[in-house]
Design an enzyme around this catalytic site. Structure first.
Site, PDB file in Angstrom:
ATOM      1  N   TYR A  72      44.481  48.289  40.884  1.00  0.00           N
ATOM      2  CA  TYR A  72      45.241  47.422  41.786  1.00  0.00           C
ATOM      3  C   TYR A  72      46.408  46.743  41.089  1.00  0.00           C
ATOM      4  CZ  TYR A  72      41.059  47.934  44.565  1.00  0.00           C
ATOM      5  OH  TYR A  72      40.014  48.450  45.269  1.00  0.00           O
ATOM      6  N   HIS A  77      49.354  43.302  47.069  1.00  0.00           N
ATOM      7  CA  HIS A  77      48.409  42.197  47.198  1.00  0.00           C
ATOM      8  C   HIS A  77      48.313  41.406  45.901  1.00  0.00           C
ATOM      9  CE1 HIS A  77      45.922  40.509  50.157  1.00  0.00           C
ATOM     10  NE2 HIS A  77      44.747  40.954  49.794  1.00  0.00           N
ATOM     11  N   TYR A 122      36.950  39.969  42.947  1.00  0.00           N
ATOM     12  CA  TYR A 122      37.829  40.638  43.885  1.00  0.00           C
ATOM     13  C   TYR A 122      38.370  39.634  44.891  1.00  0.00           C
ATOM     14  CZ  TYR A 122      36.644  44.968  41.711  1.00  0.00           C
ATOM     15  OH  TYR A 122      36.508  45.973  40.791  1.00  0.00           O
ATOM     16  N   ASN A 124      38.407  38.957  47.960  1.00  0.00           N
ATOM     17  CA  ASN A 124      37.650  38.249  48.986  1.00  0.00           C
ATOM     18  C   ASN A 124      36.753  37.173  48.428  1.00  0.00           C
ATOM     19  OD1 ASN A 124      38.823  40.132  50.508  1.00  0.00           O
ATOM     20  ND2 ASN A 124      36.970  40.996  51.377  1.00  0.00           N
ATOM     21  N   ASN A 170      42.441  37.070  53.200  1.00  0.00           N
ATOM     22  CA  ASN A 170      41.036  36.862  52.846  1.00  0.00           C
ATOM     23  C   ASN A 170      40.863  36.030  51.589  1.00  0.00           C
ATOM     24  OD1 ASN A 170      39.852  38.151  54.979  1.00  0.00           O
ATOM     25  ND2 ASN A 170      39.989  40.161  54.036  1.00  0.00           N
TER      26      ASN A 170
END
Lengths: 254, 575
Positions: A72, A77, A122, A124, A170
């Site tokens: 990622y 994000h 992560y 969330n 989130n």
């Protein structure tokens, strides 16, 4: 160091010259512990002019949201992480500690102590790392700056808000949850634009930037760095409003 | 017999010069489909703008003119067209809020007053027009009184030659009668000011109700005065809902309402967005209200100077064209809805001018007359110069004499200023920083002592782990974080285990206890006793036998040393 600890804990009061007998006749003060320390500090330590006068600034906790792992790295994000990297690079703050599922670095901008946080849980579950960290380092709610990506702003446009909602992000939702449902912490939103056409939102967020977008984001990060400095040193004032307006219309130039 | 209708192209025939175009506002005339095709949706008659296509054009001298003789006159002045009537308290206008500040150049129709004539040359001997189908429908369920309400008084009031519009089934409408009210001042009618609770109670039933006066692109019109009084006859609060072009300047609308209200007596009690709530006053009496004549048709708007000039404000034509070309590629700052509320538009345009000298607004979907009116208003309010209206976008230039509202250019905190401050404080607290420099390799950054102490404690109590953060890829970092998480959780949530004698599986238990012993620190760092106990027991466990553990059981868990015990003790101490 123990005496310095004591002096800083009582640093909100200026050290009195000498305890006079008349203070005994006053009604007992609400915080007897503090007064005790004050007397001890005056009597026991040699007053250091620099430490005595210097007020301790309330620390800021600057957290950038993102997903850990090289899969990622550099995606939309994860702009929060990129911003934190930029701040740490410019201010010379080494991020070398792992605590509460996050990579942190402690340092300061000018006189104000700051703590840079990159939660490695992560997205969330970011709240699980940011919340306990803020509690441990006793950072008040109004000094927690959250940096994250925002789809409702066009690419490269930033906005500094003293409080706000989660905007269906989130990461922010989880942070708010772990801060007892409070929304009154400042945030720096970095715009990444809407997904084109009918593209899936999650696919869009986990995509890397295109080349033009990359340049826009890089210049935006520089501008954002200036804004973060102003915020930490001076708080929310007219210059922050001006920054927001400049950002809003920066793409509407000929 | 059916007439042979012309082909369905709807163009009005050119009217003769002397006859003014009349569109009556009463609803007794029904719409006459000019063409035989019912499927084509006709544009609203309000937008037909037949007036703008008339060939009548009478220029007005720049100082203004008074057309008409004697008491009834049409005054064309710097503030537009207004109508002077005998006995009227003020000069009537078609729209009180939407009159541009520019002076009109010419009028588009002969100077007739759009009000009823004062008297008729001969008495009316005819009958009221027949009821339409809709009106008959409306009447069907109602009970007809022998004498309509107010019928007797209406006849008594009607004088010789007074103009009265006869209607069937309703009381006759008087045109051309006006009264200035009963002479009470505004303060008297309003009475003592309303408290906040009263305001809330008055406004509440109207919030979600759509009984309101709609204020549209013509702003506050003359007939609205009557309309508001009709509303006030039934309720104390009249809700005015403003939409479209006039909302660019809501303050102006409110000012006009207040200004006008001085003559009628009413107050704005609540204003939210584009909605205004008008209170009639505590001592309002509908019978003693002022009466104004209603305007019977919409008069043609006069000719105003052109909004867009080829070479505006000192620019040459070439420069202006260059700006227009640049504007082609400009992003619009916002898209306006057709009948929307544009309250923040002026502020947005002013802010956008800070960043760029050209600003474009996307008005797709609006009528051309609307966005031109919008451009005219923006030209007056944000002082700016309009460059073009093509592609349904408004392109504006901020003008040569534009002044920013900020006194200083954007301040930027340079790294230079900050590093000076850092070095200074470094020198002062050199004692501390040299102590820190052992831990932090290259940092010249000042650490706050409190943060440093907290950080140090976290590392000591195994809550935090120091790593070499420089050469760590995201994946390896993640792995280390997850590893450490497992370890630190074990440290946090563990307590030196009570290993009771049981002979089964001694090895596993030893291993477990050894692990925990290596961490060996109990959870609560506040209790120093506990810490010491924990470490002692840890040392004990490593080499001890199981038999001796029975005796160690009591010492390993000193009575009253759990965190909950300290809380209970504190609570019992307090109460």
């Amino acid at each position: 160091m123990w005496t310095s600890l004591l002096s800083t804990s009582s640093s909100t009061f200026l050290p009195s010259p000498s305890p006079s007998p008349s203070t005994h006749s006053f009604p007992p003060p609400p915080q007897p512990r503090r007064r005790l320390f004050r007397r001890v500090a005056v009597v026991a330590s040699i007053p250091d002019p620099a430490e005595g006068r210097k007020a301790e600034y309330t620390p800021w906790l600057i957290a950038g949201l993102g997903n850990p792992g090289s899969k990622y790295h550099g995606t939309r994000h994860n702009v929060g992480f990129e911003m934190i990297d930029r701040i740490s690079g410019e201010e010379g703050i080494v991020m070398n500690t792992i605590q509460s599922k996050a990579l942190i670095g402690i340092g300061s901008i000018g006189e104000v102590p700051i703590m840079l946080v990159k939660p490695q849980s992560y997205m969330n579950y970011s709240g699980e790392s940011v919340g306990p960290l803020a509690a441990y380092y006793q950072v008040p709610l109004r000094h927690i700056l959250l940096i994250y990506d925002e789809m409702s702003l066009p690419n490269g446009v930033m906005r500094l808000q003293p409080k706000g909602g989660h905007g269906h992000h989130n990461g922010v939702k989880s942070v708010m949850e772990h801060l007892d449902g409070s929304r009154n912490f400042p945030r720096l939103c970095i715009g990444i634009g809407n997904p084109p056409g009918t593209m899936d939102m999650r696919a869009f967020l986990l995509q890397k930037f295109s080349s033009e977008e990359r340049e826009q984001i890089n210049s935006a990060l520089d501008q954002g760095l200036e804004a973060v400095r102003t915020l930490v040193l001076k708080g929310f004032n007219a210059s922050i409003d001006r920054f927001n307006l400049v950002q809003k219309y920066k793409h509407h130039k000929v | 017999m059916p007439a042979i209708l012309p082909l369905p192209t709807k163009k009005p025939k050119p009217k003769s010069k002397t006859k003014p175009t009349t569109t009556t506002t009463t609803t007794t005339t029904t719409k006459n489909p000019g063409n035989g095709n019912p499927n084509i949706s006709k544009p609203s008659p309000a937008l037909r703008a037949a007036h703008s296509r008339t060939h009548y054009h009478k220029p007005v001298p720049p100082g203004g003119a008074v057309l008409g003789e004697g008491e009834r006159a049409v005054v064309v002045g710097a503030s537009g067209v207004s109508y002077r009537l005998p006995g009227a308290p003020f000069e009537f206008r078609f729209s009180y809020s939407e009159t541009p500040r520019a002076a009109p150049l010419a009028i588009r129709e002969p100077a007739f007053l759009p009000f009823a004539p004062p008297s008729m040359p001969r008495p009316w001997t005819g009958k009221a027009p027949l009821l339409s189908k809709k009106e008959k429908e409306r009447r069907r369920g109602k009970i007809r009184l022998f004498e309509p309400l107010g019928g007797a008084s209406a006849e008594a009031e009607a004088e010789e030659g007074a103009v009265v519009l006869e209607t069937r089934g309703r009381r006759p409408l008087e045109l051309g009668n006006y009264a200035a009210g009963d002479g009470r001042s505004r303060e008297e009618v309003l009475g003592p000011p309303l408290t906040r609770a009263e305001v809330r109670a008055l406004v509440r039933p109207h919030l979600s109700h759509n009984r309101q006066v709609n204020l549209g692109r013509d702003g506050l019109t003359h007939n609205m005065l009557e309309l508001v009084h009709c509303h006030w006859r039934r309720q104390e609060v009249c809700k005015v809902r403003c939409r479209g072009v006039p909302t660019v300047d809501m303050n102006n609308i409110c000012r006009r309402l207040e200004q006008w209200q001085e003559k009628t007596g009413g107050k704005i009690i609540h204003r939210i967005g584009g909605i205004v709530y008008l209170f009639r006053g505590r001592n309002y009496d509908p019978r003693k209200r002022p009466r104004y004549p209603i305007m019977l048709w919409k008069p043609a708007a006069p000719v105003y100077p052109k909004l867009i000039q080829e070479a505006p404000e000192g620019l040459t034509k070439a420069e202006a064209d260059e700006m227009r070309d640049k504007g082609q590629s400009l992003l619009p700052i916002c898209k306006l809805a057709k009948n929307g509320i544009y309250i923040s538009l002026v502020k947005d345009v002013r802010d956008a001018f800070e960043g760029s000298e050209l600003v474009k607004i996307n008005c797709e979907g609006m009528h051309a007359s609307d966005y031109k009116k919008l451009g005219a208003k923006l030209k007056e309010l944000v002082p700016c110069v309009l460059l073009s209206f093509d592609n349904e976008q408004i392109l504006m230039w901020r003008g040569k004499d534009w002044k920013s509202k900020y006194s200083t250019p954007m301040p930027s905190l340079s790294k230079l200023q900050l590093s000076e401050g850092v070095l200074q404080s470094d020198v002062n607290s050199s004692g501390e920083s040299t102590g820190h420099s052992d831990e932090t390799t290259v940092s010249k950054v000042l650490w706050s002592p409190k943060m440093f102490s907290l950080w140090k404690r976290a590392i000591d109590t195994q809550k935090a782990l120091m790593i070499d953060g420089n050469e760590l890829s995201p994946d390896s970092l993640l792995k280390r974080v997850e590893e450490f998480e497992g370890l630190s959780q074990a440290a946090e949530h563990s307590y030196p285990a009570l290993i009771l004698t049981g002979g089964e599986e001694p090895n596993a238990m030893t291993a477990e206890s050894n692990d925990k012993a290596k961490m060996g620190i109990s959870r609560d760092p506040k209790d120093h006793d506990e810490e010491i106990d924990g470490t002692d027991n840890g040392a004990d466990y490593e080499g001890s036998d199981f038999d001796s553990l029975e005796t160690d059981v009591e010492s390993s868990v000193p009575f009253g040393s759990l965190p909950i015990d300290s809380i209970a003790e504190r609570l019992s101490r307090d109460c």
